[in-house]
Design an enzyme around this catalytic site. Structure first.
Site, PDB file in Angstrom:
ATOM      1  N   HIS A  63       0.858  -1.187   0.000  1.00  0.00           N
ATOM      2  CA  HIS A  63       0.000   0.000   0.000  1.00  0.00           C
ATOM      3  C   HIS A  63       0.895   1.237   0.000  1.00  0.00           C
ATOM      4  CE1 HIS A  63       1.027  -0.463   4.226  1.00  0.00           C
ATOM      5  NE2 HIS A  63       0.541   0.740   4.492  1.00  0.00           N
ATOM      6  N   ASP A  67       5.841   4.696   4.999  1.00  0.00           N
ATOM      7  CA  ASP A  67       6.811   3.753   5.552  1.00  0.00           C
ATOM      8  C   ASP A  67       6.905   2.470   4.735  1.00  0.00           C
ATOM      9  OD1 ASP A  67       4.174   3.362   6.509  1.00  0.00           O
ATOM     10  OD2 ASP A  67       4.864   2.236   8.260  1.00  0.00           O
ATOM     11  N   HIS A  68       6.053   2.347   3.718  1.00  0.00           N
ATOM     12  CA  HIS A  68       6.085   1.167   2.850  1.00  0.00           C
ATOM     13  C   HIS A  68       6.427   1.502   1.399  1.00  0.00           C
ATOM     14  CE1 HIS A  68       4.179  -1.544   5.890  1.00  0.00           C
ATOM     15  NE2 HIS A  68       3.784  -0.370   6.338  1.00  0.00           N
ATOM     16  N   HIS A 141      -7.278  -2.156   5.710  1.00  0.00           N
ATOM     17  CA  HIS A 141      -6.463  -1.046   6.200  1.00  0.00           C
ATOM     18  C   HIS A 141      -7.148   0.250   5.759  1.00  0.00           C
ATOM     19  CE1 HIS A 141      -2.814   0.372   8.021  1.00  0.00           C
ATOM     20  NE2 HIS A 141      -2.387   1.003   6.939  1.00  0.00           N
TER      21      HIS A 141
END
Length: 303
Positions: A63, A67-68, A141
């Site tokens: 996603h 932080d990803h 999420h």
């Protein structure tokens, strides 16, 4: 790197700390290198871990929270700077196309590499090769997120004593494997089933049906455990799992090796995550991930 292993580049959720970089994970699967969730600083972590841009064949983004995915810009430019000669495929949620485009073209650079965008908009297989099938499942999420699973097809393990009993040796073994039958002897008569291996990657999500489906029977499950159990209400509110939930899922799914990661900076002792996963009933191999560690995929199951 060994033929099949996980290289952990970063393990922090939301913000990096002095000990933990933003997320980043490389799965080495024979000659395939898959980079999962390149957070900020991934390119530098790759250098520390000895992972080169040439090692990457595929990028999987769960996603588009920073932080990803913030490290995607640097990784893409490095792939081009190093003139990686083979295609690199990028999988990511289709709803985040504008973020992918912004990160891909965050600054000026000379494009030399073949980067192939493959956005996801549904559950199911997204790539099938002779060696594995890569699938995705929608998670739960606040933004659209997908988990990934890699499955190797079952093969056959040749048994030397049965080959010898039938007088098959040398190049004839290869012919039998290729053709399935040789001089009236079938490959089934001189071999046994070799179960294929599997790997699952489950990041930011609250508990939902996709989590145990992705984990089912996995040799290795890499899964977020952002919160400890005492903060389960916060985990549900923000779309995350607790260490106990991750351990319980792994136990019920028959996972062989559980890798916990994506830890909130609010917790000073990472060992607490492992303790809670054990308390939830998981008895298999357990790793509480830290940056730059390597985790071998378990050896094959017996036939």
């Amino acid at each position: 790197m060994s033929p099949r292993e996980l290289v952990v580049l970063g393990t922090a959720s939301q913000v990096p700390t002095r000990q933990r970089n933003h997320n980043g994970y490389v799965l080495r699967w024979d000659d395939e290198g898959i980079l999962f969730d390149p957070g900020d600083g991934t390119q530098r972590q790759m250098a520390h871990a000895g992972v080169a841009a040439h090692d990457l064949n595929r990028i999987c983004v769960t996603h588009f929270h920073g932080d990803h995915s913030l490290g995607l810009a640097g990784v893409v430019q490095r792939i081009n700077l190093d003139r990686v000669p083979h295609p690199v495929t990028a999988h990511y949620p289709a709803s985040g196309q504008r973020y992918f485009d912004r990160l891909r073209y965050a600054t000026a650079y000379h494009e030399t590499a073949d980067l192939r965008a493959r956005p996801l908009d549904a559950d199911g297989p997204i790539e099938t090769t002779a060696r594995f099938t890569l699938s995705a499942r929608r998670l739960s999420h606040p933004v659209e997120a997908y988990g990934y699973r890699l499955d190797e097809p079952d093969g056959r393990r040749m048994l030397p004593e049965r080959l010898a009993a039938h007088g098959i040796a040398g190049p004839d073994v290869g012919r039998l494997q290729r053709d399935g039958v040789l001089r009236g002897v079938t490959v089934e008569q001189v071999s046994e089933v070799r179960p294929g291996q599997s790997f699952a990657f489950v990041m930011d999500t609250r508990m939902c049906p996709a989590v145990p489906e992705l984990a089912d029977g996995c040799d290795m499950l890499v899964i977020e455990s952002t919160f400890l159990d005492q903060d389960a209400r916060s985990a549900e509110e923000f779309g995350h799992l607790t260490a106990g939930q991750a351990g319980r899922v792994a136990a019920e799914a028959g996972v062989r090796h559980l890798v916990l990661t994506h830890f909130s900076q609010r917790y000073p002792d990472p060992d607490d995550f492992g303790h809670q996963a054990r308390a939830a009933g998981f008895t298999g191999e357990l790793t509480v991930a830290h940056d730059l560690m390597r985790v071998p995929v378990p050896k094959r199951r017996a036939g």
